[in-house]
Scaffold this motif. Structure first.
Motif: not given
Ligand code: FAD
Length: 392
Positions: A24-30, A160-174, A347-351
């Motif tokens: 989730a955190s990787a999806a948020y950053e990527l 949830q913050g990671f997942l929600r923001t990843a979706r807002k950024r266009g990421g797809r969570i399946v 947070p650090a590992l996702a960055r």
């Protein structure tokens, strides 16, 4: 695998396997910089380790790399970006590490090590320890140290913050999309799931305890990941005792820890039993050990276990995470081996994951903390070496 027919394949620049805190955190950053699809086998993303943790943020636990990653994660957790969450991600807690008479030497070593990273950690007298946690037995506690900056993490809010923001950024969570076959076709990975085929040039393996299984599907050598079961349970607070302000109480010998948790007491015997990757469940013996250790150290009279569970903490041989491209398989990126620290370091590992994929370098903020590229690189791990857990 079914023959990949390009019409039926869902494409992205990056496919992530696993929707726990790592994926989730990787999806948020990527997702801020690439098109991303995250594939999760379960119907909800926090079902495994991420939903079963002790939710603690401490900079005084784990090896030096872990401590540096936690320190580098603190600012995000304390002050997340605008709109990331509705509630604070960190709440006050503090940590009290206690020692019996026979553990005083170990406490001294811990204090010395802790101060190299966190100068605010200090010794308190046994009387002060008892004043903070009045159920501690006076004849048990011979010494104690306090980490004032230890916090409680709202794991659900963070995840949830990671997942929600990843979706807002266009990421797809399946979800309900377990990956059961992986093949490299020309310049991309093709992933077969119960929800169809997905393809991406870069595959991020954030499958938690299953990360070596994912590598096996892709015919890549394992990193020697060993999932270790850890048990936790809730007991009632003693009648008439206010527990809300108690710190996390940790035994310096890592035999148990306990803390307040939504009006009850969270207890763990700090077990670390090697396990297959699985839906972990508690063993009655481990729960009994936890009750015994709690009752030896405190006056808490455990009459009933209110809720018990277990989760897996997955380690490689040096107990540091494995983050980086596999040297022998193009486009295969490891984000695994977070052990008992994957929430607080997320947070650090996702960055690190984002920058290593984009630029091949670790973020400057991690380099400034003293983390070196080789500390996280998959190449440092002798495949299938016997794991030994250092200070974890
Ligand atoms: C009792 C306990 C206490 C802990 N306390 C703390 C703590 O206080 N602080 C801290 O920072 N950390 C703590 N941890 C550690 C932390 O929980 C883990 O490091 C972290 O959750 C690991 O996250 P993950 O995303 O790698 O794994 P997971 O949350 O397990 O996520 C991996 C996901 O991959 C999915 N997956 C696997 N295979 C496939 C497949 N083939 N296809 C699709 N999806 C797949 C799984 O379904 C799973 O959802 C604790 C752990 C335990 C068990």
């Amino acid at each position: 695998m079914k023959s990949p027919d390009s019409a039926s394949i869902q494409e992205a620049e990056i496919a992530i396997i696993g929707g726990g805190i790592a994926g989730a955190s990787a999806a948020y950053e990527l997702a801020a910089v690439s098109s991303v699809i995250l594939l999760e086998r379960e119907s909800h993303c926090g079902y495994h380790s991420t939903g079963r943790s002790a939710a603690s943020f401490t900079e005084n636990y784990g090896n030096a790399v872990i401590r540096r990653l936690a320190i580098a994660s603190r600012s995000f957790l304390e002050a997340p970006p605008e709109g990331f969450c509705d509630h604070p991600l960190m709440l006050p807690r503090g940590m009290l590490t206690i020692a019996r008479q026979d553990q005083l030497g170990r406490l001294e070593e811990e204090l010395e090590k802790a101060r190299q990273f966190v100068p605010s950690i200090h010794r308190v007298s046994p009387e002060e320890a008892l004043a903070r946690v009045p159920v501690l037995r006076a004849d048990y506690v011979a010494g104690a140290i306090v980490e004032p900056g230890c916090r409680e993490i709202d794991v659900n809010e963070l995840h949830q913050g990671f997942l929600r923001t990843a979706r807002k950024r266009g990421g797809r969570i399946v979800t309900n999309a377990g990956v059961d076959a992986i093949e490299r076709h020309k310049d991309r990975w093709i992933l077969q799931t119960s929800q169809g085929l997905f393809a991406a040039p870069i595959l991020v393996n954030a499958a938690g305890a299953w990360a070596d299984r994912i590598a096996a599907l892709a015919k890549i050598a394992p990193i020697g990941l060993v999932p270790k079961r850890r048990t936790a349970f809730h007991v009632a607070a003693p009648d008439g005792v206010s527990i809300a302000g108690w710190p996390l109480v940790n035994d310096v010998g890592e035999e148990f820890y306990f803390k307040p948790d939504a009006g009850r007491i969270f207890v763990s015997p700090a077990d670390a039993t090697p396990s297959e990757p699985m839906d972990a469940y508690p063993d009655d013996f481990d729960v009994a050990v936890g009750v015994d250790r709690l009752q030896r150290a405190t006056t808490i009279d455990v009459r009933r276990i209110e809720h018990q569970w277990a989760g897996l903490r997955s380690f490689v041989s040096d107990a540091s995470p494995v983050v980086g491209f596999d040297a022998k398989a193009e486009g295969f990126f490891w984000l695994a081996g977070q052990g008992g620290y994957g929430i607080k370091t997320s947070p650090a590992l996702a960055r690190a994951c984002r920058d290593l994929i984009r630029t091949g370098r670790l973020p400057d903020e991690l380099l400034r903390q003293g983390i070196e590229p080789g500390d996280l690189a998959p190449g440092r791990i002798g495949a299938t070496s016997a794991p030994e857990e250092k200070a974890s």
